[in-house]
Design a protein around this motif. Structure first.
Motif, short mmCIF file in Angstrom:
data_model
loop_
_atom_site.label_atom_id
_atom_site.label_comp_id
_atom_site.label_asym_id
_atom_site.label_seq_id
_atom_site.Cartn_x
_atom_site.Cartn_y
_atom_site.Cartn_z
N ILE A 44 0.84 -1.20 0.00
CA ILE A 44 0.00 0.00 0.00
C ILE A 44 0.87 1.25 0.00
O ILE A 44 0.59 2.21 -0.71
CB ILE A 44 -0.93 0.01 1.23
CG1 ILE A 44 -1.83 -1.20 1.22
CG2 ILE A 44 -1.69 1.31 1.37
CD1 ILE A 44 -3.16 -1.03 0.56
N LEU A 45 1.98 1.24 0.76
CA LEU A 45 2.86 2.41 0.82
C LEU A 45 3.46 2.72 -0.54
O LEU A 45 3.56 3.88 -0.95
CB LEU A 45 3.96 2.18 1.85
CG LEU A 45 3.54 2.17 3.32
CD1 LEU A 45 4.72 1.80 4.20
CD2 LEU A 45 3.01 3.53 3.72
N LYS A 46 3.87 1.66 -1.28
CA LYS A 46 4.45 1.88 -2.60
C LYS A 46 3.40 2.41 -3.55
O LYS A 46 3.69 3.27 -4.39
CB LYS A 46 5.04 0.57 -3.15
CG LYS A 46 6.41 0.29 -2.61
CD LYS A 46 7.13 -0.60 -3.59
CE LYS A 46 8.55 -0.73 -3.14
NZ LYS A 46 9.49 -0.45 -4.11
N GLN A 47 2.17 1.90 -3.47
CA GLN A 47 1.11 2.40 -4.35
C GLN A 47 0.81 3.87 -4.06
O GLN A 47 0.67 4.68 -4.99
CB GLN A 47 -0.16 1.56 -4.15
CG GLN A 47 -0.05 0.13 -4.67
CD GLN A 47 -1.29 -0.69 -4.39
OE1 GLN A 47 -2.29 -0.16 -3.89
NE2 GLN A 47 -1.22 -1.98 -4.71
N VAL A 48 0.72 4.25 -2.79
CA VAL A 48 0.42 5.64 -2.41
C VAL A 48 1.57 6.55 -2.84
O VAL A 48 1.36 7.63 -3.41
CB VAL A 48 0.13 5.76 -0.90
CG1 VAL A 48 0.06 7.22 -0.45
CG2 VAL A 48 -1.14 5.04 -0.54
N SER A 49 2.82 6.10 -2.58
CA SER A 49 3.95 6.95 -2.98
C SER A 49 4.03 7.07 -4.49
O SER A 49 4.42 8.09 -5.03
CB SER A 49 5.25 6.41 -2.38
OG SER A 49 5.59 5.18 -2.97
N GLY A 50 3.65 6.03 -5.22
CA GLY A 50 3.63 6.08 -6.67
C GLY A 50 2.59 7.07 -7.19
O GLY A 50 2.83 7.78 -8.15
N MET A 51 1.43 7.13 -6.52
CA MET A 51 0.40 8.08 -6.94
C MET A 51 0.81 9.50 -6.61
O MET A 51 0.57 10.43 -7.39
CB MET A 51 -0.93 7.74 -6.26
CG MET A 51 -1.52 6.44 -6.79
SD MET A 51 -3.22 6.06 -6.35
CE MET A 51 -3.32 6.27 -4.63
N LEU A 52 1.46 9.71 -5.47
CA LEU A 52 1.89 11.05 -5.09
C LEU A 52 2.99 11.56 -5.99
O LEU A 52 3.04 12.75 -6.32
CB LEU A 52 2.35 11.08 -3.64
CG LEU A 52 1.26 10.86 -2.56
CD1 LEU A 52 1.89 10.80 -1.19
CD2 LEU A 52 0.24 11.98 -2.61
N LEU A 53 3.88 10.68 -6.38
CA LEU A 53 5.01 11.09 -7.22
C LEU A 53 4.69 11.01 -8.70
O LEU A 53 5.50 11.41 -9.54
CB LEU A 53 6.24 10.22 -6.93
CG LEU A 53 6.79 10.32 -5.50
CD1 LEU A 53 7.89 9.30 -5.30
CD2 LEU A 53 7.35 11.71 -5.26
N GLY A 54 3.52 10.51 -9.06
CA GLY A 54 3.13 10.48 -10.45
C GLY A 54 3.63 9.26 -11.23
O GLY A 54 3.77 9.30 -12.43
N HIS A 55 3.91 8.20 -10.55
CA HIS A 55 4.40 6.99 -11.25
C HIS A 55 3.30 6.10 -11.60
O HIS A 55 2.44 5.64 -11.14
CB HIS A 55 5.41 6.23 -10.42
CG HIS A 55 6.69 7.00 -10.22
ND1 HIS A 55 7.69 6.51 -9.49
CD2 HIS A 55 7.10 8.22 -10.60
CE1 HIS A 55 8.68 7.39 -9.45
NE2 HIS A 55 8.32 8.43 -10.12
#
Length: 190
Positions: free
Chosen positions: A179-190
């Protein structure tokens, strides 16, 4: 040293000699002092809950043959050309036995009690002292090589089952992400 026993198989007297006289892979020594033939049957045992062990199978172990051979340095060979070209006949005879052992190729050994195909030289033992200065006394121990028979068995009478089957093509799969990787990916635009 010549590796072949130098037998002229077109000569009928030589052919008769090979098939009737004791020899080691076509090499004829001056004397065969003693031979020990060993054939062993292994009988399997299976313990049962009550009573004696049950024996339901038996198989032959590889045959073994031990020969005490002798060679004189002053005699002539039975077969012309054998054990020549070296220091003397007895040394050349020992070199031939070592070469047979080194090659690890099964040979045929013919004795008065029978023919032994597929034999390898397992042990060579030759004392060397003042009594063998002009001769050779050697114990040669052979062991039979058992050759397996291979058979191909068809598992199914339907050729499409045994001969080929459709495997499909693998699809790439994306690994699960936390979940952390998915959220960080959405925040960073990945």
């Amino acid at each position: 040293m010549d590796n072949s026993p130098l037998l002229d198989l077109s000569d009928p007297s030589i052919v008769q000699l090979v098939y009737t006289k004791t020899n080691i892979g076509g090499w004829f020594f001056d004397a065969y002092l003693k031979m020990d033939h060993t054939s062993r049957l292994t009988i399997t045992d299976h313990p049962v809950q009550t009573g004696a062990a049950v024996s339901d199978h038996a198989f032959l172990q590889p045959r073994e043959l031990s020969m005490d051979v002798a060679m004189s340095s002053v005699n002539e060979s039975r077969v012309p050309g054998q054990f020549t070209g070296g220091y003397d006949r007895s040394v050349e005879a020992f070199n031939v036995l070592k070469k047979i052992q080194d090659l690890r190729v099964p040979i045929q050994v013919h004795t008065r009690l029978g023919l032994y195909p597929n034999m390898l030289v397992e042990v060579l033992s030759a004392p060397d002292d003042f009594t063998t200065y002009h001769g050779l006394r050697c114990t040669v121990t052979f062991r039979e090589i058992l050759v397996a028979q291979v058979t191909t068995v068809k598992i199914s009478s339907r050729p499409q089952v045994t001969d080929s089957s459709k495997r499909g093509s693998p699809e790439p799969v994306t690994p699960n992400q936390s979940i952390l990787k998915q959220v960080s990916g959405m925040l960073l635009g990945h």
